[in-house]
Design an enzyme around this catalytic site. Structure first.
Site: not given
Length: 365
Positions: A172, A123, A78-79, A231
Site C-alpha cells: 500500500t 503482502d 491485489k490479493t 471491498r
C-alpha cells in the site's frame, strides 16, 4: 469480487463500515466471491491487459512469469490478482505477509520449501525486516540464498539453491520499498480506485452470487457511497441486504439502499460518522481552519493517528479538506456538503496559499 483479504496495517483496523481493511466476515465472503481468472476480474483495465500479456508470453515460452509488484490502496484487488496469476500459470500459491517475516531465517524457511514454478504472494512487502529483504534480493535474481550458520568470526555461509518461482509482492506504500527491491520486479502495476460504473458491475456480480435481487438504481446508490473500493462496495451490499431482508421484501432498490445506508450513517458521498465529525469540528468550531491536527483530534475525541491516517486521506481525496503547513483547512466543497454557509471572513483560500488570518495564528500544523 476484486479485493484483498489479508491483514492490513493497524492504522486502518478500526471496524468502520467504510474502512478498507478486511475483517473475518469479509475474508469468508470474499473467498466465495473472488474471480478466478482475468476475464472475470472487473475494473483495472490497463493492469489486466498488461498482466495478460506478461502471463501469456510466459506460458508460450514454457517459463515462469516474471516477478510482479502490485501497489495501491487496500481493497482494490491485489490479493485477488495474485491468486489469478497462480491460476493462469497453473501453479500453486503460497501466501504470507511482510510483518510475518521478521528474520532472514523466516524467509529462508519459506523459500526453501517452495515447489518449482510456485507463486509466492508477499503482502505488505514494505513491512518486511531489513535482513530478510536483503536475502530476498539474491533469491529473486539468482534463485539462491546464503544461510548463515554460527556467529562472529566462525560464521559460515551455506549456499542454498532454490527452485525457480514467481514472487508477487503487494504494497500500500510503494514509496517505502528500497530501489534495489523495486528494480528486481519484472512487472509493476499500480491499482487505481474504481469508477462508479465499475463498482456497479462488481455489485451486480456479487449480488448474483449471494442470491440477492438488486436493480440498477439500487446498485448505483451503493456504488456511489463505496469510496471507489470493491471491498467496501461488497460490505455495504451485505448490510443493505440485511436491511432489505428485515425491513422489506428482500429486494434492493434505490429507496431501500438509501434507507439502509442512512441507518449505518454512510452518506451520499461515502462519509461516515468519523468523517463528518472531523468536518463539523473544522467548520463549526474553527470556522474552516486552518487548525492544527492535535487540536482537531481533541475536538472530535479521537487519537491524532486515527484522524490523520483513517479519516483525512479520503477527505483530502474528495476535495473536502486540505493539509497546509499552517494546519487543516476546509474547502468550499466541505461547507456545501454539510449544508453550511461559509462566513464572509472565511479565509480558506488564503490559508491554502499560506496566507494569514483564521485560526492558523493560534493552532499550528
Amino acid at each position: 469480487m476484486n479485493w484483498d483479504d489479508t491483514a492490513q496495517p493497524a492504522e486502518d483496523s478500526t471496524g468502520r463500515l467504510v474502512g478498507s481493511a478486511a475483517d473475518g466476515e469479509d475474508q469468508a465472503v470474499e473467498a466465495a466471491l473472488r474471480p478466478k481468472s482475468l476475464a472475470e476480474f472487473v475494473g483495472q483495465e490497463r493492469v489486466r491487459e498488461q498482466l495478460d500479456l506478461v502471463l501469456r508470453a510466459a506460458r508460450q515460452r514454457g517459463a515462469n512469469a516474471d516477478h510482479v509488484l502490485l501497489s495501491g490502496a487496500p481493497g482494490l484487488g491485489k490479493t485477488t490478482l495474485s491468486m489469478i496469476i497462480a491460476a493462469e500459470m497453473e501453479a500453486p500459491i503460497r501466501i504470507t505477509s511482510g510483518p510475518a517475516i521478521q528474520h532472514a531465517g523466516d524467509l529462508a524457511s519459506i523459500l526453501s520449501s517452495l515447489q518449482e514454478g510456485e507463486v509466492l504472494f508477499l503482502d505488505e512487502i514494505h513491512r518486511m525486516s531489513r535482513p530478510a529483504e536483503e536475502m530476498l534480493y539474491m533469491a529473486m535474481e539468482d534463485f539462491r540464498v546464503d544461510v548463515i550458520v554460527g556467529k562472529g568470526p566462525g560464521a559460515t555461509a551455506i549456499p542454498l539453491e532454490l527452485p525457480p518461482f514467481t514472487l508477487v509482492g503487494a504494497t500500500t506504500r510503494a514509496g517505502l520499498l528500497p530501489p534495489p527491491l523495486r528494480d528486481r520486479f519484472g512487472f509493476t502495476a499500480h491499482m487505481e480506485f474504481y469508477e462508479p460504473a465499475e463498482l456497479q458491475r462488481v455489485i451486480h456480480r456479487s449480488a448474483e452470487l449471494l442470491d440477492v435481487h438488486i436493480d440498477t438504481e439500487g446498485a448505483a446508490e451503493i456504488a456511489g457511497r463505496s469510496r471507489g473500493t470493491p471491498r467496501i462496495a461488497n460490505r455495504l451490499l451485505r448490510r443493505v441486504r440485511d436491511y432489505a431482508q428485515v425491513k422489506a421484501d428482500g429486494r434492493i432498490g434505490r429507496e431501500i439502499a438509501q434507507a439502509a445506508l442512512g441507518v449505518y450513517e454512510v452518506d451520499a458521498r461515502g462519509l461516515d460518522r468519523l468523517d463528518r465529525a472531523v468536518l463539523e469540528a473544522l467548520l463549526k468550531l474553527f470556522g474552516g481552519g486552518p487548525v492544527g491536527l492535535s487540536t482537531l483530534s481533541v475536538a472530535v475525541g479521537e487519537e491524532r493517528e486515527t484522524v490523520e491516517e483513517v479519516a483525512e486521506p479520503f477527505l483530502v481525496r474528495e476535495g473536502l479538506l486540505a493539509r497546509t503547513p499552517r494546519g487543516r483547512v476546509a474547502t468550499p466543497a466541505a461547507w456545501a456538503h454539510l449544508g453550511l454557509t461559509a462566513p464572509q471572513t472565511y479565509g480558506g483560500g488564503a490559508a491554502q496559499q499560506g496566507g494569514r488570518g483564521g485560526q492558523g495564528d493560534l493552532f499550528g500544523a
